[in-house]
Write an enzyme that holds these catalytic residues in place. Structure first.
Site, PDB file in Angstrom:
ATOM      1  N   TYR A  58     -16.742   3.719   5.912  1.00  0.00           N
ATOM      2  CA  TYR A  58     -15.919   3.619   5.851  1.00  0.00           C
ATOM      3  C   TYR A  58     -14.967   4.489   7.361  1.00  0.00           C
ATOM      4  O   TYR A  58     -14.073   3.235   7.510  1.00  0.00           O
ATOM      5  CB  TYR A  58     -14.421   4.466   4.996  1.00  0.00           C
ATOM      6  N   GLY A 110       0.662  -1.420  -0.123  1.00  0.00           N
ATOM      7  CA  GLY A 110       0.211  -0.561  -0.107  1.00  0.00           C
ATOM      8  C   GLY A 110       1.019   1.216   0.361  1.00  0.00           C
ATOM      9  O   GLY A 110       2.024   1.300   0.118  1.00  0.00           O
TER      10      GLY A 110
END
Length: 285
Positions: A126, A10
């Site tokens: 989220y 990431g």
């Protein structure tokens, strides 16, 4: 000192890899989702048993803000169950945990920077899963640093800066919202801050600095301001229009104001923090 980093592929994971060579006294072990599936408790335990980390930086997260609205189970699997698995495994192996969270835990109704004592109130899936992840960590053990950050960008992974540069190569004009205020954060600056927390803990092992902290670059801007500065630094001429959020609807609702107060992390760890403009200039394409 062994530092296990999850989510190695990431944006933040790659930023930590970028600076790791500067810290030869730290033995970084980088794990992607194939090496370490944080949603699998047994896998976590097996990796920890093999590596025996002193610290774990959890840079693994489900960060697709809009897709989370229709993929709540996936978001919860990584952001909540994954966080719980790591926390329980860290507790079992006496490993200190650094967990990355987000400004999206706030609803954006503040008119001054959010401090760690402000009450979270996420507006979307989220943000809610990231807040739930914080809560499960806090319920499991006490040796954690939860670091909330915002608007992360870098030369790595997918982010706003790279999207703007790509779109500018494809179009002659762009429209960007100018009524959402926050602070861009250079992923490398965030990575450096995490390393300083580890080094501080190593130097002062008896000092109890565990807890929740906010980190971003200094200053504030809108997404329009951010885009404008990106193009200015990279000498890109493009017709850039400022629009209200109402003209750019998205599945997830964003906080209109999510500037983070960095007073606590600066005073606790003596961290110098660059302005977002200064840091953005440092990675001119």
């Amino acid at each position: 000192m062994v530092v296990l980093v999850t989510g190695a592929n990431g944006q933040l994971g790659q930023a930590i890899q970028h600076i790791a060579k500067s810290y030869l006294n730290l033995n970084f072990v980088f794990c992607n989702s194939t090496d370490l599936d944080i949603s699998n408790k047994e896998n976590c335990q097996a990796v920890f048993h093999k590596i025996k980390p002193d610290f774990c930086i959890n840079a693994a997260a489900y960060t697709a803000v809009d897709k989370a609205e229709s993929e709540q189970d996936k978001a919860e699997l990584i952001n909540v169950i994954g966080a719980k698995n790591l926390a329980e495994t860290c507790n079992e192996f006496d490993t200190k945990l650094i967990h990355i969270s987000t400004d999206f835990v706030f609803d954006g109704s503040n008119d001054k920077p959010y401090s760690e004592t402000d009450i979270p109130n996420p507006k979307g899936v989220y943000g809610q899963t990231k807040l739930d992840g914080e809560k499960v960590i806090q319920a499991v053990f006490s040796k954690y640093y939860i670091i909330r950050t915002s608007w992360v960008y870098s030369l790595f992974g997918n982010n706003f800066m790279k999207t703007m540069l790509r779109l500018a190569s494809e179009r002659t004009s762009l429209s960007v919202v100018n009524d959402q205020m926050g602070t861009p954060t250079n992923a490398v600056d965030l990575a450096e801050a995490l390393v300083q927390i580890i080094l501080n803990n190593n130097q002062q092992p008896t000092a109890n600095h565990f807890g929740t902290y906010h980190f971003s670059n200094e200053g504030q801007c809108s997404w329009y301001d951010f885009a404008k500065k990106i193009f200015e630094i990279n000498n890109i001429n493009i017709d850039l229009k400022a629009i209200p959020t109402s003209e750019f609807p998205t599945p997830a609702q964003r906080p209109k104001y999510s500037v983070l107060d960095k007073s606590k992390i600066k005073s606790t760890f003596g961290l110098p923090i660059k302005t977002w403009e200064e840091s953005l200039k440092s990675i001119k394409i």
